[in-house]
Design a protein around this motif. Sequence first.
Motif, mmCIF file in Angstrom:
data_model
loop_
_atom_site.group_PDB
_atom_site.id
_atom_site.type_symbol
_atom_site.label_atom_id
_atom_site.label_comp_id
_atom_site.label_asym_id
_atom_site.label_seq_id
_atom_site.Cartn_x
_atom_site.Cartn_y
_atom_site.Cartn_z
ATOM 1 N N UNK A 123 3.871 23.356 -0.509
ATOM 2 C CA UNK A 123 3.000 22.614 0.401
ATOM 3 C C UNK A 123 2.976 21.116 0.134
ATOM 4 N N UNK A 124 3.758 20.651 -0.844
ATOM 5 C CA UNK A 124 3.665 19.253 -1.243
ATOM 6 C C UNK A 124 4.443 18.269 -0.405
ATOM 7 N N UNK A 125 5.366 18.756 0.420
ATOM 8 C CA UNK A 125 6.248 17.857 1.154
ATOM 9 C C UNK A 125 5.579 16.890 2.104
ATOM 10 N N UNK A 126 4.585 17.317 2.898
ATOM 11 C CA UNK A 126 4.006 16.393 3.885
ATOM 12 C C UNK A 126 3.227 15.225 3.291
ATOM 13 N N UNK A 127 2.470 15.452 2.208
ATOM 14 C CA UNK A 127 1.573 14.401 1.699
ATOM 15 C C UNK A 127 1.754 14.079 0.221
ATOM 16 N N UNK A 128 2.599 14.817 -0.482
ATOM 17 C CA UNK A 128 2.704 14.605 -1.918
ATOM 18 C C UNK A 128 1.639 15.349 -2.698
ATOM 19 N N UNK A 129 0.866 16.166 -2.034
ATOM 20 C CA UNK A 129 -0.159 17.077 -2.580
ATOM 21 C C UNK A 129 -1.045 16.470 -3.659
ATOM 22 N N UNK A 130 -1.984 15.640 -3.211
ATOM 23 C CA UNK A 130 -2.979 15.118 -4.139
ATOM 24 C C UNK A 130 -3.818 16.273 -4.701
ATOM 25 N N UNK A 131 -4.370 17.092 -3.820
ATOM 26 C CA UNK A 131 -5.239 18.240 -4.125
ATOM 27 C C UNK A 131 -6.280 17.945 -5.210
ATOM 28 N N UNK A 132 -6.624 16.685 -5.357
ATOM 29 C CA UNK A 132 -7.552 16.258 -6.407
ATOM 30 C C UNK A 132 -8.002 14.839 -6.099
ATOM 31 N N UNK A 133 -9.252 14.647 -5.669
ATOM 32 C CA UNK A 133 -9.706 13.290 -5.327
ATOM 33 C C UNK A 133 -9.615 12.297 -6.479
ATOM 34 N N UNK A 134 -9.950 12.726 -7.696
ATOM 35 C CA UNK A 134 -9.909 11.815 -8.842
ATOM 36 C C UNK A 134 -8.479 11.435 -9.176
ATOM 37 N N UNK A 135 -7.566 12.397 -9.087
ATOM 38 C CA UNK A 135 -6.164 12.134 -9.386
ATOM 39 C C UNK A 135 -5.572 11.046 -8.497
ATOM 40 N N UNK A 136 -6.042 10.972 -7.250
ATOM 41 C CA UNK A 136 -5.508 9.970 -6.328
ATOM 42 C C UNK A 136 -6.319 8.677 -6.341
ATOM 43 N N UNK A 137 -7.640 8.797 -6.280
ATOM 44 C CA UNK A 137 -8.475 7.603 -6.178
ATOM 45 C C UNK A 137 -8.473 6.794 -7.472
ATOM 46 N N UNK A 138 -8.580 7.455 -8.627
ATOM 47 C CA UNK A 138 -8.589 6.731 -9.894
ATOM 48 C C UNK A 138 -7.338 5.893 -10.098
ATOM 49 N N UNK A 139 -6.143 6.483 -9.984
ATOM 50 C CA UNK A 139 -4.927 5.683 -10.110
ATOM 51 C C UNK A 139 -4.775 4.624 -9.015
ATOM 52 N N UNK A 140 -5.270 4.897 -7.817
ATOM 53 C CA UNK A 140 -5.173 3.882 -6.752
ATOM 54 C C UNK A 140 -6.024 2.666 -7.118
ATOM 55 N N UNK A 141 -7.206 2.915 -7.689
ATOM 56 C CA UNK A 141 -8.038 1.806 -8.166
ATOM 57 C C UNK A 141 -7.318 1.062 -9.284
ATOM 58 N N UNK A 142 -6.701 1.811 -10.205
ATOM 59 C CA UNK A 142 -5.948 1.178 -11.290
ATOM 60 C C UNK A 142 -4.806 0.329 -10.734
ATOM 61 N N UNK A 143 -4.114 0.839 -9.728
ATOM 62 C CA UNK A 143 -3.034 0.076 -9.090
ATOM 63 C C UNK A 143 -3.563 -1.246 -8.535
ATOM 64 N N UNK A 144 -4.743 -1.201 -7.918
ATOM 65 C CA UNK A 144 -5.322 -2.410 -7.342
ATOM 66 C C UNK A 144 -5.727 -3.415 -8.420
ATOM 67 N N UNK A 145 -6.156 -2.919 -9.587
ATOM 68 C CA UNK A 145 -6.691 -3.796 -10.626
ATOM 69 C C UNK A 145 -5.643 -4.296 -11.614
ATOM 70 N N UNK A 146 -4.640 -3.508 -11.887
ATOM 71 C CA UNK A 146 -3.661 -3.864 -12.920
ATOM 72 C C UNK A 146 -2.744 -5.000 -12.457
#
Length: 252
Positions: free
Chosen positions: A190-213
């Motif tokens: 099921x991962x092909x369409x979106x990359x399967x986050x299936x975890x809000x923290x897994x996606x949002x936390x690193x996205x915030x880190x990407x914005x800050x680093x």
Amino acid sequence: MDNLGVVFVSELVGTALLVLLGCGVVANVALAKTKGFNGGFLLVNIGWGFAVFSGVIVSYNSGAHLNPAVTLGLVASGAEEFGSGVPVNITSVLVYILAQLVGAMIGAAFCWLAYKQHFDDEPDPANKLGVFSTGPAIRSYGWNLVTEVIGTFVLVFVVIGFGRAGDGGGLAALGALPVAILVIAIGASLGGPTGYAINPARDLGPRIAHALLPIKGKGSSDWSYSWIPVVGPIIGGLLAGWASIPLLPLVG
């Protein structure tokens, strides 16, 4: 309060390790000049599966949720306490979710440090962002949301349906290796369409880190898409929790 402190540290460390290894396999496949460059999506699936395995192993004391969708799914299933022995209430839920989010940010930062030179040499900003957070193969917010709901439903439904047959502790109750295999299966299927986050923290936390680093040439953090891997998994987790209620007399 002592138990909540243990929960916070356990979830933070487990989620940090999960994200470090999970984002790390994406970096190994996507960034220029790495040993694993162009290793393929199946390698990413396997890497994420064993990232979950590692996170579950080190966070057993908290029940190893590592994912707000799992925490909320357990709440929706009617659980009265988490596997850590902590009662289910608004305070404990917030402690779990905050620890997961902070841990994900820390894990993402360490991934950047491990691959610093490769981030510097990577010419495509999209590849850099892809290490940190998910993005759709075909951008269609409605259908992307559906994909994340379905993938997370499968994760949380299995965790609750079988985990509650053990000690009621979330991912740790199901066992680290079966959960790793489950995550690999979800990614491969099921991962092909979106990359399967299936975890809000897994996606949002690193996205915030990407914005800050201070990542060289990093480009946008794609905030217009960022709500999909948060809202979709939350919906999927809640639906899985509610759907599991009829099963509890059979597995509890």
